[in-house]
Motif scaffolding. Structure first.
Motif, PDB file in Angstrom:
ATOM      1  N   PRO A 118       0.821  -1.220   0.000  1.00  0.00           N
ATOM      2  CA  PRO A 118       0.000   0.000   0.000  1.00  0.00           C
ATOM      3  C   PRO A 118       0.850   1.262   0.000  1.00  0.00           C
ATOM      4  N   ALA A 119       1.867   1.302   0.846  1.00  0.00           N
ATOM      5  CA  ALA A 119       2.730   2.489   0.887  1.00  0.00           C
ATOM      6  C   ALA A 119       3.431   2.698  -0.450  1.00  0.00           C
ATOM      7  N   GLY A 120       3.758   1.597  -1.129  1.00  0.00           N
ATOM      8  CA  GLY A 120       4.390   1.709  -2.434  1.00  0.00           C
ATOM      9  C   GLY A 120       3.473   2.379  -3.447  1.00  0.00           C
ATOM     10  N   LEU A 121       2.197   2.030  -3.414  1.00  0.00           N
ATOM     11  CA  LEU A 121       1.261   2.674  -4.331  1.00  0.00           C
ATOM     12  C   LEU A 121       1.054   4.145  -3.948  1.00  0.00           C
ATOM     13  N   SER A 122       1.030   4.425  -2.650  1.00  0.00           N
ATOM     14  CA  SER A 122       0.943   5.822  -2.209  1.00  0.00           C
ATOM     15  C   SER A 122       2.104   6.631  -2.787  1.00  0.00           C
ATOM     16  N   ARG A 123       3.293   6.074  -2.672  1.00  0.00           N
ATOM     17  CA  ARG A 123       4.466   6.781  -3.199  1.00  0.00           C
ATOM     18  C   ARG A 123       4.393   6.918  -4.711  1.00  0.00           C
ATOM     19  N   HIS A 124       3.890   5.877  -5.373  1.00  0.00           N
ATOM     20  CA  HIS A 124       3.762   5.958  -6.830  1.00  0.00           C
ATOM     21  C   HIS A 124       2.837   7.100  -7.226  1.00  0.00           C
ATOM     22  N   ILE A 125       1.763   7.264  -6.491  1.00  0.00           N
ATOM     23  CA  ILE A 125       0.838   8.374  -6.780  1.00  0.00           C
ATOM     24  C   ILE A 125       1.586   9.697  -6.704  1.00  0.00           C
ATOM     25  N   GLN A 126       2.406   9.859  -5.686  1.00  0.00           N
ATOM     26  CA  GLN A 126       3.197  11.092  -5.572  1.00  0.00           C
ATOM     27  C   GLN A 126       4.201  11.196  -6.708  1.00  0.00           C
ATOM     28  N   ALA A 127       4.771  10.080  -7.102  1.00  0.00           N
ATOM     29  CA  ALA A 127       5.736  10.101  -8.204  1.00  0.00           C
ATOM     30  C   ALA A 127       5.071  10.598  -9.478  1.00  0.00           C
ATOM     31  N   VAL A 128       3.877  10.113  -9.766  1.00  0.00           N
ATOM     32  CA  VAL A 128       3.184  10.557 -10.976  1.00  0.00           C
ATOM     33  C   VAL A 128       2.914  12.054 -10.901  1.00  0.00           C
ATOM     34  N   ILE A 129       2.500  12.533  -9.734  1.00  0.00           N
ATOM     35  CA  ILE A 129       2.230  13.962  -9.580  1.00  0.00           C
ATOM     36  C   ILE A 129       3.507  14.771  -9.809  1.00  0.00           C
ATOM     37  N   GLN A 130       4.605  14.319  -9.219  1.00  0.00           N
ATOM     38  CA  GLN A 130       5.884  15.013  -9.406  1.00  0.00           C
ATOM     39  C   GLN A 130       6.288  15.015 -10.878  1.00  0.00           C
ATOM     40  N   GLY A 131       6.160  13.870 -11.508  1.00  0.00           N
ATOM     41  CA  GLY A 131       6.520  13.785 -12.918  1.00  0.00           C
ATOM     42  C   GLY A 131       5.630  14.659 -13.776  1.00  0.00           C
ATOM     43  N   ALA A 132       4.363  14.746 -13.413  1.00  0.00           N
ATOM     44  CA  ALA A 132       3.435  15.599 -14.161  1.00  0.00           C
ATOM     45  C   ALA A 132       3.883  17.057 -14.090  1.00  0.00           C
ATOM     46  N   PHE A 133       4.385  17.464 -12.935  1.00  0.00           N
ATOM     47  CA  PHE A 133       4.874  18.839 -12.792  1.00  0.00           C
ATOM     48  C   PHE A 133       6.065  19.081 -13.720  1.00  0.00           C
ATOM     49  N   ILE A 134       6.973  18.130 -13.774  1.00  0.00           N
ATOM     50  CA  ILE A 134       8.140  18.289 -14.645  1.00  0.00           C
ATOM     51  C   ILE A 134       7.711  18.427 -16.096  1.00  0.00           C
ATOM     52  N   LEU A 135       6.761  17.584 -16.498  1.00  0.00           N
ATOM     53  CA  LEU A 135       6.265  17.653 -17.868  1.00  0.00           C
ATOM     54  C   LEU A 135       5.620  19.009 -18.143  1.00  0.00           C
ATOM     55  N   ALA A 136       4.862  19.500 -17.182  1.00  0.00           N
ATOM     56  CA  ALA A 136       4.209  20.799 -17.349  1.00  0.00           C
ATOM     57  C   ALA A 136       5.245  21.908 -17.453  1.00  0.00           C
TER      58      ALA A 136
END
Lengths: 206, 206
Positions: free
Chosen positions: A155-173
DNA sequence: ATAAGCGTACCGACCGGTTGGTATGGTTGT
DNA sequence: ACAACCATACCAACCGGTCGGTACGCTTAT
């Protein structure tokens, strides 16, 4: 952030968050942060022993603000844990409006520059990101239980993945100058979570 | 990177990529990059008119190197387009070994600091990231056709999302100091793609 | 009442060192 | 001869951080 930050310390923290989010940590000089805060350098070094200490405190303030906003959001009252997780992602998507410097993550920006040179600052950013991520752990665990996915991944791994996607989305933006690119990524993240939490167990790959 | 980069220009580009990946752009001084390259400042400003110009050239070199490595990888010969997409993600996961400064993305690191202050550098990073992402467009489009997913979302959008997850995974790894955190995220990305490309169309959410 | 004493908040000039960038002259290949 | 290539010396601007000093409110003793 705060409309009438009373103390010079708060004004410095808010100014630091804004300036660093738009220019990065190293490129943000103490003088510029002071100018933005409407405060002199003397006040700066009265409240913080160093620029690094300011950044550490700002990371804490930033994370606390995010945690507070999420804890008070309507989706928190939903009965289904999976719906709460999707509600979180929807909220993060809703936040994608306005200038990039107002919507991106302070900790994610800083840690890219400081992870190797400032252990204390790196740890503060880790606490901000992972601490915020952990607010989803219980809901994800419950949703996985309900879907028979327990043990498939952490579960914690998926939580972190969610944050990773958000962080990556910022970089793309930031790279494209288009906030829409971040929205796109959060839509894929939402689709992934929907697939996870609506698919029969035997169809979810290891 | 290159063991015997012949010219001073190449040595400077390689040194810049390494130093910037470990300290960020603003914190990487011209002097330090020269030292790392074993070259003097005179050589630097002979080959590049400014620090910014070096970073732009380095972004191009970095992207070209990634494109070349991927184009030559074995998975490219797989007959199934969806398998090629998954092969790409598997390759990126395999690359997650060694020091962070050796595996993270130069463009993603730089653009966080430069997106608002240097339009030219921002554009170079966009070209590096989105150009590299676009090498997956055709395969993703074909895989979507084969699965009846055409029109559900844009192939280029999914390509960019893949890059976003990779970028976010790097941030998480830097924040925690654990490369395993990045692996975790790439595993979730793989699972998402498997779900997309193995699920019946009616089960894939809009 | 009041004044001495003290701690916190804040100011802004200043310091040594570093920054990106320049000027110039020498070396090397053609 | 000549241009490409590179080293040394140097500069003005800026960096994070220091320091002597001021303003002001709260105790406490008289």
């Amino acid at each position: 952030m705060a409309p009438h930050a009373a103390t010079a310390r708060d004004k410095l923290l808010d100014a630091a968050i804004h300036v660093v989010r738009s220019q990065g940590y190293a490129a943000s000089s103490v003088d510029e942060i002071c100018r933005e805060a409407g405060v002199t350098k003397g006040a700066f070094f009265h409240h913080f022993p160093s620029k690094e200490a300011l950044a550490i405190a700002a990371a804490g303030r930033f994370a606390a603000a995010a945690d507070t906003l999420c804890a008070a959001a309507p989706y928190r009252a939903l009965p289904d844990p999976a719906a709460r997780v999707l509600g979180y992602v929807a909220l993060r998507r809703d936040w994608l409006r306005g200038e990039l410097a107002e919507i991106t993550c302070f900790a994610g920006t800083v840690v890219q520059e400081a992870y190797a040179t400032s252990p204390a600052l790196r740890a503060a950013c880790e606490a901000a990101i992972c601490g915020h991520a952990a607010t989803l752990d219980a809901d994800i665990e419950a949703a996985m239980q309900a879907r028979g996915l327990a043990g498939r991944f952490s579960p914690a791994g998926l939580s972190r993945h969610i944050q990773a996607v958000i962080q990556g989305a910022f970089i793309l933006a930031k790279a494209t100058g288009e906030v829409a690119m971040a929205e796109e990524s959060l839509d894929h993240l939402r689709r992934y979570l929907e697939l996870l939490f609506t698919t029969k167990k035997r169809d979810v790959p290891e």
